[in-house]
Motif scaffolding. Structure first.
Motif, short mmCIF file in Angstrom:
data_model
loop_
_atom_site.label_atom_id
_atom_site.label_comp_id
_atom_site.label_asym_id
_atom_site.label_seq_id
_atom_site.Cartn_x
_atom_site.Cartn_y
_atom_site.Cartn_z
N GLN A 108 0.83 -1.20 0.00
CA GLN A 108 0.00 0.00 0.00
C GLN A 108 0.87 1.26 0.00
OE1 GLN A 108 -3.95 0.36 1.06
NE2 GLN A 108 -3.59 -0.97 -0.67
N VAL A 109 1.92 1.25 0.83
CA VAL A 109 2.81 2.42 0.89
C VAL A 109 3.50 2.61 -0.46
CG1 VAL A 109 4.90 3.32 1.94
CG2 VAL A 109 3.13 2.33 3.38
N GLU A 110 3.94 1.50 -1.06
CA GLU A 110 4.61 1.59 -2.36
C GLU A 110 3.64 2.14 -3.42
OE1 GLU A 110 7.62 1.27 -3.62
OE2 GLU A 110 6.84 1.52 -5.67
N LEU A 111 2.40 1.66 -3.37
CA LEU A 111 1.41 2.11 -4.35
C LEU A 111 1.17 3.61 -4.23
CD1 LEU A 111 -0.65 1.08 -6.50
CD2 LEU A 111 -2.33 0.91 -4.67
N LEU A 112 1.00 4.09 -3.00
CA LEU A 112 0.78 5.52 -2.79
C LEU A 112 2.03 6.29 -3.19
CD1 LEU A 112 -1.01 7.82 -1.81
CD2 LEU A 112 -0.05 7.50 0.48
N GLY A 113 3.21 5.79 -2.73
CA GLY A 113 4.47 6.47 -3.03
C GLY A 113 4.66 6.66 -4.53
N SER A 114 4.36 5.61 -5.28
CA SER A 114 4.58 5.69 -6.72
C SER A 114 3.70 6.77 -7.35
CB SER A 114 4.28 4.34 -7.37
OG SER A 114 2.90 4.06 -7.30
N MET A 115 2.59 7.11 -6.70
CA MET A 115 1.68 8.10 -7.29
C MET A 115 1.99 9.51 -6.82
SD MET A 115 -2.04 6.22 -7.49
CE MET A 115 -2.11 5.44 -5.90
N ILE A 116 2.76 9.67 -5.73
CA ILE A 116 3.07 11.02 -5.25
C ILE A 116 4.57 11.28 -5.30
CG2 ILE A 116 1.03 11.20 -3.77
CD1 ILE A 116 2.85 10.64 -1.36
N ALA A 117 5.27 10.53 -6.15
CA ALA A 117 6.71 10.71 -6.32
C ALA A 117 7.45 10.58 -4.99
CB ALA A 117 7.03 12.06 -6.98
N TYR A 118 6.94 9.71 -4.11
CA TYR A 118 7.57 9.41 -2.82
C TYR A 118 7.86 10.65 -2.00
CZ TYR A 118 8.08 5.02 -5.28
OH TYR A 118 7.80 3.88 -5.98
N GLU A 119 6.96 11.60 -2.02
CA GLU A 119 7.23 12.84 -1.32
C GLU A 119 5.93 13.47 -0.81
OE1 GLU A 119 9.68 15.41 -3.59
OE2 GLU A 119 9.86 16.90 -2.00
N GLY A 120 5.94 13.95 0.44
CA GLY A 120 4.80 14.71 0.97
C GLY A 120 4.18 14.08 2.20
N GLU A 121 3.23 14.83 2.78
CA GLU A 121 2.54 14.37 3.98
C GLU A 121 1.46 13.35 3.60
OE1 GLU A 121 0.89 17.71 6.00
OE2 GLU A 121 2.83 18.47 6.66
N ILE A 122 1.39 12.27 4.37
CA ILE A 122 0.34 11.28 4.12
C ILE A 122 -0.40 10.96 5.41
CG2 ILE A 122 1.60 10.26 2.18
CD1 ILE A 122 2.16 7.86 4.09
N ALA A 123 -1.60 10.42 5.27
CA ALA A 123 -2.40 10.04 6.44
C ALA A 123 -3.10 8.72 6.16
CB ALA A 123 -3.42 11.12 6.76
N ILE A 124 -3.59 8.10 7.22
CA ILE A 124 -4.30 6.82 7.09
C ILE A 124 -5.71 6.99 7.64
CG2 ILE A 124 -4.38 4.40 7.82
CD1 ILE A 124 -1.29 4.56 8.09
N LYS B 245 9.85 3.53 7.24
CA LYS B 245 11.20 3.78 7.78
C LYS B 245 12.28 3.51 6.73
CE LYS B 245 10.16 3.16 12.64
NZ LYS B 245 9.35 2.06 13.18
N ASP B 246 11.89 2.80 5.67
CA ASP B 246 12.83 2.53 4.58
C ASP B 246 13.27 3.87 3.96
OD1 ASP B 246 13.67 2.00 1.81
OD2 ASP B 246 13.09 -0.06 2.28
N PRO B 247 14.60 4.04 3.71
CA PRO B 247 15.10 5.31 3.16
C PRO B 247 14.37 5.73 1.88
CG PRO B 247 16.92 3.82 3.65
CD PRO B 247 15.68 3.09 4.00
N LYS B 248 13.87 4.75 1.13
CA LYS B 248 13.17 5.05 -0.11
C LYS B 248 11.98 5.99 0.13
CE LYS B 248 10.78 2.65 -3.90
NZ LYS B 248 10.18 1.38 -4.31
N PHE B 249 11.38 5.84 1.33
CA PHE B 249 10.18 6.63 1.64
C PHE B 249 10.48 7.77 2.62
CE2 PHE B 249 8.93 2.17 0.92
CZ PHE B 249 8.19 2.34 -0.23
N ALA B 250 11.77 8.15 2.69
CA ALA B 250 12.19 9.12 3.71
C ALA B 250 11.43 10.44 3.60
CB ALA B 250 13.69 9.37 3.60
N LYS B 251 11.04 10.80 2.38
CA LYS B 251 10.37 12.09 2.21
C LYS B 251 8.86 12.00 2.38
CE LYS B 251 13.77 14.32 -0.77
NZ LYS B 251 14.08 14.56 -2.19
N MET B 252 8.36 10.79 2.62
CA MET B 252 6.93 10.65 2.91
C MET B 252 6.76 10.68 4.43
SD MET B 252 5.96 7.75 0.12
CE MET B 252 4.38 7.26 0.76
N LYS B 253 5.90 11.59 4.89
CA LYS B 253 5.75 11.75 6.34
C LYS B 253 4.31 11.42 6.75
CE LYS B 253 6.51 15.20 9.92
NZ LYS B 253 5.54 16.25 10.01
N LEU B 254 4.19 10.38 7.61
CA LEU B 254 2.85 10.02 8.10
C LEU B 254 2.44 11.01 9.19
CD1 LEU B 254 0.50 7.97 8.14
CD2 LEU B 254 1.72 6.77 9.94
#
Lengths: 357, 330, 323
Positions: free
Chosen positions: A159-175, A197-206
């Motif tokens: 799910q995180v990968e799917l969302l990340g791929s659509m927002i260029a792995y960057e920005g605030e996210i919520a659940i 916590k994976d560095p790939k998603f470092a710019k995505m902030k929950l």
């Protein structure tokens, strides 16, 4: 007074007729079903499926699996839903079904532990208990085997990968989740947090986790609350069907999805888990681009096979055991007797019309 | 009735105060999205509360409106499944018709079978919920079924500045104005007030209790039918087991916060409107502050108690504590 | 004149009607499934409803006094959670039981205080505490369940002279409450308030104290139900016993107690408890779809109340013409 007694009498008569009528047609059905089924497959295992609630298309789809597999598996199959999706509403259903002489109970439990005593009593009477779709997390000893739709540990990451791929792995996210005490939801949310916590998603902030209780009202209000609280929100994951559909409706109304009429900046990306039928419109409008789920019918297929095998005592369950379902392929019994029935499917504009559930 | 204006003002104070407190405590409520969220709560709650108001004025209570909403929503959904191109007026007619019939059933049971209102509507709360399952064949109504003509009611409307007033809200405003006019000018509706404050006296003057009950429960059902359109237009989905569950308590709360008394005889549209607004603001506030899911029920209970307290402070007249909400039944 | 001697015992038309319906339910049940008339199964199934039945019995006091308490389900769950928490903290059984009863009484008393403080109808106050008490339970427990010691589990399966313990509690309670209404001044005052509050006040009845006791008793009964529920399920969670207030009110009203107050029927409540639990059981074993079960319970309630609405008046007329 006369009119009053007449109305009363007719009401009671109607009520009783309803009960008697349903009762007799039901029993007629059963005898017909039993006598009709027995010549075809001798000793069909009497199996009942107890979903979480009535009127939920997700469980209807699971029933499709049972129905298409009951012949090949050799089960005499029926469904009985509780009146409400309460933690304890399934208890009387369990008692009644055991009394009806069911050999196997397949249940989607509404609670990880409130059914412990009722299931133990069923098992002590020789009834095989199979959990399907959800498991008795931490209480696995109260059932023989659990059939889960997919490997739950993969849901958070995908799910995180799917969302990340659509927002260029960057920005605030919520659940936007269902209830705060749903074990599946909590396990998936933990998985998402770990993945982030994976560095790939470092710019995505929950930034937030909210709960819509699987109600349209509450889910919509919580979704709107997210938009107010976090003006810079880029993405929302709603790993629950009602929540995802409600959130999508909020986005359609607000028009702030990517490419929407009122999208500020890049727009808000919504994804999650949901059934294709509930999200078709949202996908066509563009409010949801991609989301995921498995096919609930797969769970029915596997549970039907296991019900038949365990009911006839043909299968000795243990971790690591492999078995083959004709026409479906190979399955493996994992840790704590968990069997994985299928895998995640990602739906989008291109493929969503191919699914009808 | 002579000091109508002061009473209307007096009854408006508690909900207005509640709204003011929410806005003071939660400044973010002034954000456009939050205001829109509040506005989207209003139509459904308002329509339910207007229907409920007259029932309470008559000294009765209708706890089945949540189930009537569910039943009418599912019926409308099934209708849209087979008639996707139905004009929006027809959608209103279907939901309102189902609601009206359900309400009349309540009214007939209370009026003719003399079953107390609370008992009747507890019973039909279950029965209409069952009908919601039956009419839909125990399936859910999904977004692809709900036609654009219905969802546009909530998503499109009359633009005022940067904000769009949704059609369904305009409908609710018109319905409220119409009801306000009706209770002030139609003798039949005025007699509901007379009946509520003194059932026996009204009886002596030739007002029959059964016709009053048919009227108020019929209207309550009708408005629950309208609220069903609001429900479907906002959420574009409905499940037979969840659509409208618990909304009866919100509707009753809104009416009572708006100063109506469960013992009957009093209640005005405007303060009740503020009561609905207060509950909408409260719901959105809880989401915006991010009150944890575990705390929301507790906070809601506390606010309801506070509202009852505020009502008491604002109302110096004696409020007998013996009302059960069904006491007045003949 | 066998009817006359029965009515000396408090037997009336309502009781005959419900008893007839119970027999009819049993007959229908036996037609629906040949496994229905199984003593152990019926006992277990009826015991599932004993908690609601106990709450219903005591709710008679509140309803007979002309008001209503909708918070009983929430008191049940909050007490259940407190009880389980205490046991998990290592407290002994007597301490936990006393604390549970005390908590139930305190919550009932809180309803009384709020009604007085807010000068609002009990209906509304208990709608608020319905949310409040369950809200407290939710904050207290969070998503967790709390288990009780293994030896405290299963009171619903223990039998004594043919009945399960919860059913014994229910029946003994019924006798006690019947006696209170019949013999004790509290019962008579409760009924007096329910039939005419002003008249009762003028006659020197302490209205607020009598109602207060009724609410506290309802709280205590809910606490007992909570303890029994925890013992049946082995653990407590905040979402348990949702909506049982409506089931309890249904039992009270079907049994012939007037929702407007002033008239109570304890034996009727017991019979209604039996009827409703048996009807539910029959619907369950008949595999009646859940949606029909909803509608049917609603119809039953209306039919029963409408029928009862006729009965007492008829009897009253007969009585008057005789004397």
């Amino acid at each position: 007074m006369k009119i009053q007694s007449l109305i009363t009498l007719s009401l009671s008569a109607f009520a009783l007729a309803l009960l008697a009528g349903c009762g007799s047609t039901k029993s007629a059905d059963n005898s017909a079903g039993a006598s009709g089924a027995s010549p075809k497959s001798d000793g069909a295992v009497k199996t009942v499926f107890i979903p979480k609630s009535a009127g939920n298309p997700y469980f209807s789809r699971m029933e499709v699996g049972f129905d298409r597999s009951k012949g090949s598996a050799g089960i005499d199959f029926s469904t009985q839903a509780p009146q409400a999706a309460d933690a304890t509403s399934q208890i009387s259903v369990i008692k009644n079904q055991v009394q009806r002489g069911q050999q196997v109970l397949v249940i989607s439990p509404n609670s990880p532990d409130a059914l412990n005593e009722a299931l133990d009593q069923a098992q002590s009477k020789g009834v095989v208990v199979i959990t399907a779709d959800a498991d008795l997390v931490g209480n696995e000893s109260h059932r023989a085997v659990g059939v889960l739709p997919v490997d739950f540990s993969t849901i958070g990451p995908s799910q995180v990968e799917l969302l990340g791929s659509m927002i260029a792995y960057e920005g605030e996210i919520a659940i936007l989740s269902a209830t705060s005490d749903a074990p599946n939801q909590n396990a998936w949310i933990e998985g998402m947090k770990a993945t982030l916590k994976d560095p790939k998603f470092a710019k995505m902030k929950l930034v937030d986790v909210v709960y819509g209780d699987d109600e349209p009202q509450k889910s919509s209000t919580e979704m709107e609350g997210l938009l107010v609280k976090h003006p810079n929100l880029r993405g929302v994951i709603a790993p629950t069907s009602v929540g995802l559909a409600a959130a999508a409706q909020v986005l359609i109304k607000q028009g702030n999805y990517p490419g929407g009429p009122k999208a500020s900046g890049k727009g808000l990306v919504l994804t999650g888990l949901g059934t294709p039928n509930e999200l078709k419109k949202a996908v066509k409008e563009g409010a949801v681009q991609k989301f995921q789920l498995w096919d609930p019918a797969d769970i029915g297929d596997v549970a039907a096979f296991l019900a038949s095998q365990l009911g006839q005592k043909k299968l000795e369950l243990k971790a690591g055991l492999e078995f083959e379902i004709p026409g479906k392929g190979k399955f493996k019994v994992g840790d704590k007797n968990v069997v994985i029935a299928g895998s995640l499917v990602t739906f989008d504009k291109e493929n969503i019309d191919k699914y009808d559930y | 009735m002579t000091n109508r204006l002061p009473a209307a003002v007096r009854e408006s104070i508690p909900p207005a105060l509640g709204i003011a407190i929410c806005f003071l405590l939660v400044p973010k409520l002034a954000a456009p999205t939050a205001l829109e969220s509040i506005a989207s709560w209003m139509p459904m709650l308002w329509l339910l509360a207007i229907g409920q108001l007259l029932v309470i004025v008559a000294g009765a209570v209708d706890v089945s409106v949540g189930s009537i909403l569910g039943f009418a929503t599912m019926a409308l959904g099934m209708f849209l499944k087979t008639h996707p191109d139905a004009p929006v007026a027809l959608s209103f007619a279907v939901a309102a018709g189902v609601g009206l019939v359900a309400g009349l059933i309540n009214g007939a049971i209370v009026g003719y079978l003399k079953v107390p209102p609370l008992v009747t509507t507890i019973a039909t709360l279950a029965s209409f919920r069952g009908l919601a399952f039956m009419v839909s064949g125990a399936t859910t109504i999904t977004g692809s079924v709900v036609s654009d003509s219905v969802t546009n009611l909530a998503s499109k409307g009359v633009p005022i500045g940067s904000y769009t007033v949704p059609w369904i809200l305009i409908f609710a405003i018109l319905a409220a104005l119409a009801m306000d006019f009706a209770v002030k000018s139609l003798p039949k509706l005025r007699s509901v007030y007379a009946f509520g404050s003194n059932a026996e006296g009204a009886f002596r003057r030739g007002i029959s209790s059964s016709s009053i009950y048919l009227l108020v429960f019929g209207l309550s059902g009708l408005f629950a039918g309208f609220a069903a359109v609001a429900y479907l237009s906002r959420f574009a989905m409905a499940a037979p087991g969840s659509a409208g569950v618990g909304l009866e308590l919100s509707a009753i709360a809104a009416v009572v916060i708006g100063g109506a008394k469960l013992s009957g005889g009093t209640g005005r549209i405007f303060p009740v409107t503020l009561g609905c607004l207060f509950l909408s603001v409260l719901n959105v506030s809880l989401a915006v502050i991010g009150v944890g899911a575990d705390w929301q029920l507790l906070v809601f209970g506390l606010f309801l108690l506070a509202a009852l307290g505020a009502n008491r402070t604002a109302d110096p007249s004696k409020n007998s504590s013996s009302a059960t909400g069904s006491r007045k039944a003949a | 004149m066998s009817k006359f001697s029965l009515s000396r015992l408090g037997w009336n038309g309502t009781h005959s009607l419900i008893t007839a319906l119970i027999f009819l339910t049993l007959v229908i049940g036996s037609r629906v499934s040949d496994r229905f008339l199984d003593r152990v199964y019926l006992l277990e199934s009826v015991t599932l409803f004993a908690e609601v039945g106990i709450v219903a019995l005591v709710l008679n006091f509140v309803i007979a006094s002309g008001v209503i308490d909708l918070s009983v389900g929430s008191i049940t769950v909050l007490v259940a959670c407190l009880y389980a928490k205490l046991s998990a903290a290592g407290q002994s059984l007597p301490v936990c039981l006393l604390a549970a009863i005390g908590a139930g009484a305190a919550l009932g008393w809180t309803n009384v205080l709020l009604v007085k403080l807010l000068n609002a109808p009990a209906f509304l106050v208990t709608v608020a505490t319905l949310a409040l008490y369950r809200g407290i339970a939710q904050v207290l427990m969070g998503p967790q369940s709390v288990e009780i010691p293994e030896s405290w589990v299963g009171i619903d399966t223990q039998t004594f002279v043919g009945l399960t313990i919860p059913l014994w509690i229910l029946f003994l309670l019924a006798i006690l409450i019947g006696l209170v209404f019949d013999r004790h001044v509290f019962g008579r005052e409760t009924l007096a308030i329910g039939s005419n509050e002003e008249a009762a006040r003028n006659a020197g009845v302490n209205v607020s104290r009598t109602r207060a006791i009724a609410f506290v008793l309802a709280g205590v009964a809910s606490a007992v139900a909570g303890v029994l529920m925890v013992s049946r399920l082995g653990l407590a969670r905040h979402e348990f016993s949702r909506g049982i207030e409506l089931d309890a009110i249904t039992m009270v009203v079907v049994g012939g107690t007037s929702i407007r107050g002033g008239k109570v029927d304890v034996l009727g409540t017991v019979l209604a408890f039996l009827l409703i639990s048996l009807v539910r059981t029959v619907m369950g074993i008949a595999n009646l779809p859940a949606e029909y079960q909803f509608s049917f319970m609603g119809l039953l309630l209306i039919a029963a109340v409408a029928a009862i609405g006729i009965q007492p008046r008829k009897l009253l007329l007969r009585f008057r013409t005789r004397s």
